[in-house]
Design an enzyme around this catalytic site. Structure first.
Site, mmCIF file in Angstrom:
data_model
loop_
_atom_site.group_PDB
_atom_site.id
_atom_site.type_symbol
_atom_site.label_atom_id
_atom_site.label_comp_id
_atom_site.label_asym_id
_atom_site.label_seq_id
_atom_site.Cartn_x
_atom_site.Cartn_y
_atom_site.Cartn_z
ATOM 1 N N HIS A 26 -0.916 -1.196 -4.453
ATOM 2 C CA HIS A 26 -2.237 -0.940 -3.857
ATOM 3 C C HIS A 26 -2.361 0.553 -3.606
ATOM 4 O O HIS A 26 -1.575 1.151 -2.863
ATOM 5 C CB HIS A 26 -2.347 -1.743 -2.556
ATOM 6 C CG HIS A 26 -3.681 -1.668 -1.901
ATOM 7 N ND1 HIS A 26 -4.762 -2.416 -2.310
ATOM 8 C CD2 HIS A 26 -4.122 -0.928 -0.855
ATOM 9 C CE1 HIS A 26 -5.806 -2.156 -1.536
ATOM 10 N NE2 HIS A 26 -5.446 -1.242 -0.641
ATOM 11 N N GLY A 75 -9.431 3.643 6.531
ATOM 12 C CA GLY A 75 -9.187 5.072 6.747
ATOM 13 C C GLY A 75 -7.765 5.383 7.154
ATOM 14 O O GLY A 75 -7.289 6.501 6.923
ATOM 15 N N PHE A 76 -7.066 4.399 7.717
ATOM 16 C CA PHE A 76 -5.714 4.679 8.212
ATOM 17 C C PHE A 76 -4.825 3.454 8.049
ATOM 18 O O PHE A 76 -5.297 2.323 8.187
ATOM 19 C CB PHE A 76 -5.747 5.045 9.705
ATOM 20 C CG PHE A 76 -6.645 6.215 9.984
ATOM 21 C CD1 PHE A 76 -6.178 7.514 9.873
ATOM 22 C CD2 PHE A 76 -7.971 6.000 10.331
ATOM 23 C CE1 PHE A 76 -7.027 8.595 10.104
ATOM 24 C CE2 PHE A 76 -8.828 7.072 10.566
ATOM 25 C CZ PHE A 76 -8.356 8.380 10.452
ATOM 26 N N GLY A 77 -3.537 3.714 7.804
ATOM 27 C CA GLY A 77 -2.557 2.641 7.846
ATOM 28 C C GLY A 77 -2.138 2.432 9.301
ATOM 29 O O GLY A 77 -2.486 3.214 10.188
ATOM 30 N N MET A 110 -12.076 4.085 -1.190
ATOM 31 C CA MET A 110 -12.814 4.296 0.067
ATOM 32 C C MET A 110 -13.559 5.618 -0.085
ATOM 33 O O MET A 110 -13.222 6.640 0.509
ATOM 34 C CB MET A 110 -11.832 4.319 1.241
ATOM 35 C CG MET A 110 -11.297 2.950 1.581
ATOM 36 S SD MET A 110 -9.809 2.988 2.585
ATOM 37 C CE MET A 110 -8.562 3.082 1.310
ATOM 38 N N MET A 141 -9.030 7.842 -0.305
ATOM 39 C CA MET A 141 -9.932 8.161 0.818
ATOM 40 C C MET A 141 -10.525 9.546 0.604
ATOM 41 O O MET A 141 -9.797 10.478 0.269
ATOM 42 C CB MET A 141 -9.140 8.147 2.124
ATOM 43 C CG MET A 141 -8.444 6.840 2.387
ATOM 44 S SD MET A 141 -7.436 6.948 3.862
ATOM 45 C CE MET A 141 -6.753 5.287 3.917
ATOM 46 N N HIS A 185 -8.052 0.932 -4.467
ATOM 47 C CA HIS A 185 -9.025 0.671 -3.391
ATOM 48 C C HIS A 185 -9.766 1.978 -3.116
ATOM 49 O O HIS A 185 -9.219 2.885 -2.494
ATOM 50 C CB HIS A 185 -8.251 0.178 -2.151
ATOM 51 C CG HIS A 185 -9.089 -0.052 -0.941
ATOM 52 N ND1 HIS A 185 -8.555 -0.246 0.313
ATOM 53 C CD2 HIS A 185 -10.445 -0.122 -0.774
ATOM 54 C CE1 HIS A 185 -9.518 -0.426 1.192
ATOM 55 N NE2 HIS A 185 -10.674 -0.341 0.568
ATOM 56 N N ASP A 222 -4.624 3.497 -2.267
ATOM 57 C CA ASP A 222 -5.743 3.748 -1.354
ATOM 58 C C ASP A 222 -6.309 5.155 -1.535
ATOM 59 O O ASP A 222 -5.633 6.138 -1.207
ATOM 60 C CB ASP A 222 -5.262 3.612 0.098
ATOM 61 C CG ASP A 222 -5.045 2.170 0.510
ATOM 62 O OD1 ASP A 222 -5.996 1.372 0.408
ATOM 63 O OD2 ASP A 222 -3.916 1.847 0.932
ATOM 64 N N ASP A 281 -6.644 -6.866 3.503
ATOM 65 C CA ASP A 281 -6.063 -5.528 3.673
ATOM 66 C C ASP A 281 -6.271 -5.030 5.101
ATOM 67 O O ASP A 281 -7.408 -4.906 5.558
ATOM 68 C CB ASP A 281 -6.758 -4.570 2.683
ATOM 69 C CG ASP A 281 -6.163 -3.178 2.680
ATOM 70 O OD1 ASP A 281 -5.139 -2.951 3.346
ATOM 71 O OD2 ASP A 281 -6.741 -2.317 1.979
ATOM 72 N N GLY A 282 -5.152 -4.701 5.763
ATOM 73 C CA GLY A 282 -5.210 -4.075 7.083
ATOM 74 C C GLY A 282 -4.498 -4.890 8.146
ATOM 75 O O GLY A 282 -4.875 -6.030 8.410
ATOM 76 N N SER A 339 0.849 -1.201 0.000
ATOM 77 C CA SER A 339 0.000 0.000 0.000
ATOM 78 C C SER A 339 0.876 1.239 0.000
ATOM 79 O O SER A 339 1.668 1.461 0.929
ATOM 80 C CB SER A 339 -0.887 0.004 1.244
ATOM 81 O OG SER A 339 -1.376 1.311 1.447
HETATM 82 O O1 5SP Z 1 -7.024 0.516 2.942
HETATM 83 C C1 5SP Z 1 -6.230 0.639 3.856
HETATM 84 C C2 5SP Z 1 -6.540 1.405 5.092
HETATM 85 O O2 5SP Z 1 -7.804 1.920 5.012
HETATM 86 C C3 5SP Z 1 -4.946 -0.077 3.734
HETATM 87 O O3 5SP Z 1 -4.610 -0.401 2.416
HETATM 88 C C4 5SP Z 1 -3.785 0.394 4.575
HETATM 89 O O4 5SP Z 1 -3.008 1.335 3.935
HETATM 90 C C5 5SP Z 1 -2.945 -0.775 4.977
HETATM 91 O O5 5SP Z 1 -1.992 -0.337 5.866
HETATM 92 P P1 5SP Z 1 -1.390 -1.293 7.008
HETATM 93 O O6 5SP Z 1 -2.549 -1.707 7.902
HETATM 94 O O7 5SP Z 1 -0.783 -2.476 6.288
HETATM 95 O O8 5SP Z 1 -0.387 -0.429 7.685
HETATM 96 CO CO CO Z 2 -6.430 -0.462 1.065
#
Ligand code: 5SP
Ligand code: CO
Length: 215
Positions: free
Chosen positions: A32, A141-143, A67, A36, A65, A34, A174-175, A7
């Site tokens: 990937h 919404g967040f990594g 969102m 948002m 992706h 993302d 994912d996540g 990502s």
């Molecule tokens: O879609 C998302 C978050 O909303 C992801 O794609 C995150 O960016 C993954 O990050 P990590 O959890 O691997 O740090």
């Molecule tokens: Co994602």
């Protein structure tokens, strides 16, 4: 063979082109991307102008992706900007089936995804029509968040359903994916692993690429 989809949310934005080159050298499968919108999720990331510039410098598959609330509004633009796969949330539109048809009409692959609080039943009517199902194992919404375990049962369901009905969708997760959670996902039947913070914390990106592939 497991696919790895880093990502970009966790990369160094100041050196984006260099980061893409590092991903190519590491032999990753997808980028990937993302998106948002500050509405469907409480955060804002990046969108088409950046995607379009990334498209100019790489042939890697771009796994977008979205969102985004009412993603139908942006499908054409993301297709034209260079996405190869466009994945939308079942929670984000009243007309998910039509939105999948819209993605296919652009010639791109269509994915659907669901939040940790959304039952797997919500994607079942779409499974014969999609190319990819993304199981969210964090609230989007967040990594850098912690892996939510209820995704594992969803992955198992998707694997069994796919075999039983001879379908072709890829199962992506994912996540919160890291060395340990990746193992559980692979055992459950995941085929594509998205990873942001775990992936980019490495200096040598070939290391997380091999680890996530289970090599
Ligand atoms: O879609 C998302 C978050 O909303 C992801 O794609 C995150 O960016 C993954 O990050 P990590 O959890 O691997 O740090
Ligand atoms: Co994602």
């Amino acid at each position: 063979m497991m696919k790895v989809a880093p990502s970009l949310l966790s990369c160094n934005f100041l050196n984006l082109q260099q980061e893409i080159k590092r991903l190519e050298e590491a032999g990753v499968d997808y980028i990937h991307f993302d998106v948002m919108d500050g509405n469907f999720v409480p955060n804002i990331s990046f969108a088409f102008p950046i995607l379009n510039q990334i498209r100019q410098v790489t042939d890697l598959t771009i796994d977008t992706h979205l969102m985004v609330q009412d993603p139908e509004r942006y499908i054409q633009t993301f297709a034209e900007a260079g996405s190869d796969i466009i994945t939308i949330h079942v929670e984000a539109t009243n007309h998910i089936h039509r939105a999948v048809q819209m993605i296919h009409a652009t010639g791109k692959k269509a994915g659907v995804t669901l939040n940790p609080g959304t039952p797997i039943d919500s994607v079942v009517p779409l499974l014969k029509d999609v190319d990819l199902v993304l199981v969210m194992t964090v609230n989007p919404g967040f990594g850098g968040q912690q892996f939510i375990e209820n995704g594992i049962e969803k992955i198992k369901f998707l694997k069994d359903y796919k075999e039983k009905h001879h379908l072709n969708y890829e199962i992506e997760v994912d996540g919160g994916v890291n060395k340990d959670t990746a193992k559980t996902c692979i055992e459950a039947g995941a085929e594509v692993l998205v990873a942001g913070s775990y992936f980019f914390k490495h200096k040598d990106l070939s290391i997380p690429t091999s680890v996530l592939r289970g090599e």
